[in-house]
Design a protein around this motif. Sequence first.
Motif, PDB file in Angstrom:
ATOM      1  N   THR A 193       0.913  -1.217  -0.032  1.00 18.78           N
ATOM      2  CA  THR A 193      -0.074  -0.049  -0.082  1.00 18.78           C
ATOM      3  C   THR A 193       0.593   1.249  -0.044  1.00 18.78           C
ATOM      4  N   LEU A 194       0.063   2.323  -0.474  1.00 19.67           N
ATOM      5  CA  LEU A 194       0.858   3.486  -0.142  1.00 19.67           C
ATOM      6  C   LEU A 194       1.425   3.757   1.085  1.00 19.67           C
ATOM      7  N   THR A 195       0.722   3.630   2.120  1.00 25.67           N
ATOM      8  CA  THR A 195       0.762   3.649   3.310  1.00 25.67           C
ATOM      9  C   THR A 195       2.037   3.117   3.919  1.00 25.67           C
ATOM     10  N   GLU A 196       2.147   1.764   3.176  1.00 25.13           N
ATOM     11  CA  GLU A 196       3.445   1.103   3.508  1.00 25.13           C
ATOM     12  C   GLU A 196       4.648   1.910   3.019  1.00 25.13           C
ATOM     13  N   TRP A 197       4.563   2.246   1.858  1.00 21.34           N
ATOM     14  CA  TRP A 197       5.664   2.826   1.131  1.00 21.34           C
ATOM     15  C   TRP A 197       5.812   4.231   1.727  1.00 21.34           C
ATOM     16  N   GLU A 198       4.959   5.052   2.389  1.00 22.24           N
ATOM     17  CA  GLU A 198       5.250   6.092   3.060  1.00 22.24           C
ATOM     18  C   GLU A 198       5.988   5.905   4.082  1.00 22.24           C
ATOM     19  N   ALA A 214       8.116   3.379   4.364  1.00 26.90           N
ATOM     20  CA  ALA A 214       9.498   2.918   3.956  1.00 26.90           C
ATOM     21  C   ALA A 214      10.223   4.182   3.567  1.00 26.90           C
ATOM     22  N   ILE A 215       9.671   5.173   2.920  1.00 25.89           N
ATOM     23  CA  ILE A 215      10.533   6.479   2.485  1.00 25.89           C
ATOM     24  C   ILE A 215      11.061   7.141   3.714  1.00 25.89           C
ATOM     25  N   ASN A 216      10.107   7.153   4.673  1.00 24.43           N
ATOM     26  CA  ASN A 216      10.399   7.941   5.810  1.00 24.43           C
ATOM     27  C   ASN A 216      11.447   7.204   6.725  1.00 24.43           C
ATOM     28  N   ASN A 217      11.487   5.981   6.563  1.00 21.70           N
ATOM     29  CA  ASN A 217      12.633   5.291   7.284  1.00 21.70           C
ATOM     30  C   ASN A 217      13.591   4.190   6.426  1.00 21.70           C
ATOM     31  N   LEU A 218      14.092   4.764   5.525  1.00 24.65           N
ATOM     32  CA  LEU A 218      14.981   4.047   4.437  1.00 24.65           C
ATOM     33  C   LEU A 218      16.127   3.168   5.153  1.00 24.65           C
ATOM     34  N   GLU A 219      16.492   3.605   6.353  1.00 25.87           N
ATOM     35  CA  GLU A 219      17.568   2.686   6.959  1.00 25.87           C
ATOM     36  C   GLU A 219      16.934   1.731   7.681  1.00 25.87           C
ATOM     37  N   ASN A 220      15.639   1.857   8.328  1.00 25.06           N
ATOM     38  CA  ASN A 220      15.244   1.051   9.238  1.00 25.06           C
ATOM     39  C   ASN A 220      13.870   0.517   8.916  1.00 25.06           C
ATOM     40  N   PHE A 259      12.026  -2.554   6.431  1.00 24.23           N
ATOM     41  CA  PHE A 259      12.207  -3.735   5.545  1.00 24.23           C
ATOM     42  C   PHE A 259      10.868  -4.469   4.859  1.00 24.23           C
ATOM     43  N   PHE A 260      10.888  -4.829   3.782  1.00 22.56           N
ATOM     44  CA  PHE A 260      10.013  -5.543   3.176  1.00 22.56           C
ATOM     45  C   PHE A 260      10.481  -7.159   3.284  1.00 22.56           C
ATOM     46  N   VAL A 261       9.600  -8.050   3.877  1.00 23.45           N
ATOM     47  CA  VAL A 261      10.025  -9.162   3.921  1.00 23.45           C
ATOM     48  C   VAL A 261       9.191 -10.199   3.405  1.00 23.45           C
ATOM     49  N   LYS A 291      15.231   0.580  -0.816  1.00 20.54           N
ATOM     50  CA  LYS A 291      16.032   0.895  -2.252  1.00 20.54           C
ATOM     51  C   LYS A 291      16.037  -0.268  -3.091  1.00 20.54           C
ATOM     52  N   GLU A 292      16.076  -1.621  -2.229  1.00 19.79           N
ATOM     53  CA  GLU A 292      16.196  -3.027  -3.148  1.00 19.79           C
ATOM     54  C   GLU A 292      14.493  -3.146  -3.690  1.00 19.79           C
ATOM     55  N   PHE A 293      13.665  -3.072  -2.897  1.00 16.36           N
ATOM     56  CA  PHE A 293      12.355  -3.382  -3.330  1.00 16.36           C
ATOM     57  C   PHE A 293      11.699  -2.417  -4.193  1.00 16.36           C
ATOM     58  N   ILE A 294      12.225  -1.325  -4.207  1.00  9.68           N
ATOM     59  CA  ILE A 294      11.525  -0.510  -5.323  1.00  9.68           C
ATOM     60  C   ILE A 294      11.905  -0.940  -6.726  1.00  9.68           C
ATOM     61  N   GLY A 295      12.989  -1.542  -7.019  1.00  6.00           N
ATOM     62  CA  GLY A 295      13.304  -2.275  -8.113  1.00  6.00           C
ATOM     63  C   GLY A 295      12.427  -3.168  -8.847  1.00  6.00           C
ATOM     64  N   TYR A 296      11.625  -3.755  -7.747  1.00 11.37           N
ATOM     65  CA  TYR A 296      10.603  -4.923  -8.251  1.00 11.37           C
ATOM     66  C   TYR A 296       9.121  -4.347  -8.290  1.00 11.37           C
TER      67      TYR A 296
END
Length: 150
Positions: free
Chosen positions: A63-68, A70-76, A78-80, A97-102
Motif C-alpha cells: 500500500t501507499l501507506t506502507e511505502w510512505e 518505508a520512504i520515511n525510514n529508508l535505513e530501518n 524492510f519488506f519481507v 531501495k532494493e524493493f523499489i526495483g521490483y
Amino acid sequence: METNSKSDVKAKEAYVKVLAEEGFKDIEIISTPTDISASKNGTKYFFELKFTNQTDKYFGAATLTEWECAINNLENFFFVICRIEENKWLFDKFSPKEFIGYSTIPPFKIFFDVDLKNFDKKKSKETKSVKANFDNLNELVKVYDKLKNK
C-alpha cells in the motif's frame, strides 16, 4: 506445516521469533503502518511481511501507506517475503531501495462496497480511506497521467 493462504498470521509469528534471535527487542505485531515493529540498539525498525504460497514468482502489492513509512525510514524499514519450502519458513528481506526495483504503479483502483440485499443502504462514512467523489477521481487521473508522461 499448514497455513491459510489468505492469512499471514503464522508468518508474523514465525518472523517474530527470527527477530528475537537476531537481538531485536520490543517486538510487536501491529496493524499500521506495518506488520511488525521492533527495536535494536536504540533504533525502531519496521517490517512489512508479504506472505505467498508461490514457489517461482510472486505478484503482490504494497500500500501507499506502507511505502510512505518505508520512504520515511529508508535505513530501518524492510519488506519481507515469507514463504514455506519443505516445511520450513523462508524469509527474504529487502530494503526499500532494493524493493523499489521490483515495484510498479498500475492505474489507481477505486474500491466500492455495495450491500446487495439493500441497495438503498449507504456505506458508513466511518473509514480511513478517502471518500470517492468526482473531484478526487479527476485529481487521481491527473496525477497518474503526470507520472506516466515523465
